[in-house]
Design an enzyme around this catalytic site. Sequence first.
Site, PDB file in Angstrom:
ATOM      1  CG  HIS A 157      -6.238  -5.793  26.116  1.00  0.00           C
ATOM      2  ND1 HIS A 157      -6.662  -5.542  24.833  1.00  0.00           N
ATOM      3  CD2 HIS A 157      -7.354  -6.076  26.836  1.00  0.00           C
ATOM      4  CE1 HIS A 157      -7.983  -5.663  24.785  1.00  0.00           C
ATOM      5  NE2 HIS A 157      -8.426  -5.980  25.986  1.00  0.00           N
ATOM      6  CD  GLU A 185      -9.922  -9.613  27.321  1.00  0.00           C
ATOM      7  OE1 GLU A 185     -11.005  -9.178  27.732  1.00  0.00           O
ATOM      8  OE2 GLU A 185      -8.985  -8.880  26.966  1.00  0.00           O
TER       9      GLU A 185
HETATM   10  P1  13P Z   1     -15.602  -5.948  25.259  1.00  0.00           P
HETATM   11  O1  13P Z   1     -16.245  -6.430  26.547  1.00  0.00           O
HETATM   12  O2  13P Z   1     -15.994  -4.567  24.874  1.00  0.00           O
HETATM   13  O3  13P Z   1     -15.732  -6.958  24.168  1.00  0.00           O
HETATM   14  O4  13P Z   1     -14.012  -5.856  25.576  1.00  0.00           O
HETATM   15  C1  13P Z   1     -13.385  -6.948  26.141  1.00  0.00           C
HETATM   16  C2  13P Z   1     -12.012  -6.574  26.522  1.00  0.00           C
HETATM   17  O5  13P Z   1     -11.165  -6.351  25.677  1.00  0.00           O
HETATM   18  C3  13P Z   1     -11.701  -6.437  27.951  1.00  0.00           C
HETATM   19  O6  13P Z   1     -10.337  -6.345  28.165  1.00  0.00           O
END
Ligand code: 13P
Length: 241
Positions: A89, A155
Site C-alpha cells: 500500500h 491506487e
Molecule cells: P480512500 O478510498 O479513502 O481514498 O482510500 C483508498 C485506499 O487507500 C484503499 O486502500
Amino acid sequence: MKLFGNWKMAQSRQGAQSFAADASGYRPDPLVESLIFASCLQIPEMMERLKDWSFGAQDCSAELPGPYTGQVSAREISEFGVKDLLLGHSECRAAGQSEELLKRKLERAKEASLRLCYCVGESLQEREEGRLWDCLSRQLENLENCSAEFCIAYEPVWAIGTGKTASLERIAEVHLWIQAKFPKVPILYGGSVKPENSAEIMGLESVGGLLVGTASLKWESLEKILELASLEAQKRRQRAK
Ligand code: 13P
C-alpha cells in the site's frame, strides 16, 4: 467482482462493532467477493461476529518468526485463520517500505499460503514528470516471478483520501497496461471510491473490483457499493452467456 475494504488504522473498536451489528443481516452475493483488510487486533472479533465475511491483514513482517518486537509474522496471520493479505500500500511505501523489503514480505506471505492484494500507484509528481510507466514497472517487478496467488490494486497516490478519483480514461489506460503484463490477474481500482462513482468505475471491463478506504468504514456506504457490485457482476454474467 471483488469488493475489498481497507480500514487502515482509521476504524475504532466501537466503529468496527457498529459495522458488524449493521452488516449482520447481509448475505454475501456469491458473485461478489467481499473482504475487509482490518487491523490485526480487530480481525478475530470481526471474524467471530461476521462469519460469512472474509477479513484480511494489512501488512506482515518481512522476517520469519523470531525476535522482532512490534512486528506480526505472515505465519501468525495464517494461524488465526486469515487467508488474505494487503501488501505494498502506498501508505506503507511512504513510511519506508522499499521494493526489496516488499520482495521479502511476498516470500513470507507465499510460505504462509496467504493470498495477496498487491498495491501499486504513482504519485502526482511521478505522473506530472511523465514517470508513470517507469514507476508502475518498478513496483510490479516483484510480482513477475511470484508464485503466490495475487490480485493487483491500482491506487494512484494522489487519489487516495483526497476525494479526487482518476478519470475513467486514466483508469482504463493503466488497467489495460497492467493487464497486458499480467493477463490472468484481476486488477482492482482504489482511490476515493464512493457510492456515487463506484458503478461507472466497475463498469469498465478491465476493472476486476474495487479497493475502498474511507467509504468502507461505515456499513451504510459500503452496502451501497456492494449492491452496485452485485448489479455489475450480474451484467457481466449475462454478457458471458
Ligand atoms: P480512500 O478510498 O479513502 O481514498 O482510500 C483508498 C485506499 O487507500 C484503499 O486502500
